[in-house]
Design an enzyme around this catalytic site. Sequence first.
Site, mmCIF file in Angstrom:
data_model
loop_
_atom_site.group_PDB
_atom_site.id
_atom_site.type_symbol
_atom_site.label_atom_id
_atom_site.label_comp_id
_atom_site.label_asym_id
_atom_site.label_seq_id
_atom_site.Cartn_x
_atom_site.Cartn_y
_atom_site.Cartn_z
ATOM 1 N N LYS A 61 -7.288 -2.221 8.773
ATOM 2 C CA LYS A 61 -6.915 -1.502 7.550
ATOM 3 C C LYS A 61 -7.956 -1.669 6.450
ATOM 4 O O LYS A 61 -8.169 -0.755 5.658
ATOM 5 C CB LYS A 61 -5.520 -1.900 7.057
ATOM 6 C CG LYS A 61 -4.435 -1.424 8.011
ATOM 7 C CD LYS A 61 -3.179 -0.936 7.333
ATOM 8 C CE LYS A 61 -2.277 -0.276 8.372
ATOM 9 N NZ LYS A 61 -0.902 -0.082 7.984
ATOM 10 N N LYS A 113 -3.230 4.588 20.643
ATOM 11 C CA LYS A 113 -1.767 4.717 20.520
ATOM 12 C C LYS A 113 -1.427 5.906 19.616
ATOM 13 O O LYS A 113 -2.197 6.254 18.719
ATOM 14 C CB LYS A 113 -1.151 3.406 20.024
ATOM 15 C CG LYS A 113 -0.881 3.348 18.570
ATOM 16 C CD LYS A 113 -0.113 2.130 18.124
ATOM 17 C CE LYS A 113 0.002 2.247 16.607
ATOM 18 N NZ LYS A 113 0.939 1.457 15.932
ATOM 19 N N LYS A 128 1.196 7.861 13.310
ATOM 20 C CA LYS A 128 1.500 8.869 12.305
ATOM 21 C C LYS A 128 0.345 9.068 11.326
ATOM 22 O O LYS A 128 0.294 10.069 10.622
ATOM 23 C CB LYS A 128 2.803 8.538 11.576
ATOM 24 C CG LYS A 128 2.875 7.160 10.934
ATOM 25 C CD LYS A 128 4.174 7.012 10.174
ATOM 26 C CE LYS A 128 4.911 5.693 10.222
ATOM 27 N NZ LYS A 128 4.257 4.439 10.016
#
Length: 334
Positions: A115, A197, A200
């Site tokens: 992140k 994976k 969203k």
Amino acid sequence: MIGDKKVLYSAVQATGNLTIGNYLGALRNWVNLCDEYECFFAVANEHSITVRQEPAALRKHARELLTLYIAAGLDPEKNCLYYQSHVPAHAELAWILNCYTYMGELSRMTQFKDKSAKHEDNVNAGLFTYPVLMAADILLFQADYVPVGVDQKQHLELTRDIAMRFNSIYGDVFTIPEVYLGKTGRKIMSLQDPSKKMSKSDENPNAYILMMDDKDTIIRKFKRAITDSDTQVRYSDDKPGVSNLIDIYASCTGKSTEEIEKEFEGQGYGQFKLAVGEAVADVLTPIQERYADLSKNKDYIDGIIKNNAEKANYFANKTLRKVQKKVGFPELIR
Ligand code: ATP
Ligand code: LTN
């Protein structure tokens, strides 16, 4: 333990629209657990602000997520569904646990590394201490089990380490939680790149199916899903795209891999992709209908938010008071 039941705790960040990865990998597996465990499922809106959020959108996403919990089958009378921000003990315990967590431990977290690379302009301290808040969530409720996907296992390991460290200094304060792995849908992959994976936050909307996508959109996205130049519907490591579709179809229909391979023998990918799309739509449509009904009933949802916040505060404060006493914070005499 609460009464004679072990405690189970999980949460999802209120960051955006959920995908079928979140549904098949998380939400769906939580539905019947309340028969066996005392269940708490939070809307982790405090975790969400480690990445910049639009306030109105964050409010909306939090409410949507809580409504979706119910629409997906979590009975709010039997599961405690609540907003993290309605329980101040989360932030208070997180502060205390920050003082029992090492910089080195937090630096090793892969989610922090990912992140902070993705949001280079906003590598804030909250992003770094995110796992400590997650540990506080879990430990406040003395959770025995935490159902999460593989991506969260590292955070759970850290939670255990913090809890054991605290217990070794102050005695038996926290229950040491264990990861609880679901039986199906452990890892749904991207429809555009089956080595990643399904997420969203993917920049390509064709890579994921949202829980709120309508049937036409779902079928269109499956038609565009990456497969391979072969035409055989067969589960195999060298066919990751097709294998992912088989996994999704199996998760939605309850059929086994062998049954699916047999069903589509000699039919090619076109028919198969259509069937996967229809199976997914069949699972999502009733949830979307319940969601639409629930969203019209503002008072009902407001009532659930209020009652469950009270219940969550009751259990959380019990642990917080115990911890405060252990570390030497005096009680306020009124
Ligand atoms: P983002 O991609 O925006 O970082 P996310 O889609 O991974 O977020 P989270 O809020 O981090 O969503 O995860 C909520 C829960 O859903 C977690 O328990 C996580 O393990 C599970 N989950 C997320 N994506 C998948 C997936 N593709 N397959 C199975 N489980 C998943
Ligand atoms: N970090 C988790 C969400 C989360 C969580 C928790 C999961 C926040 N607090 C406590 C389990 C227990 C994620 O899935 N991204």
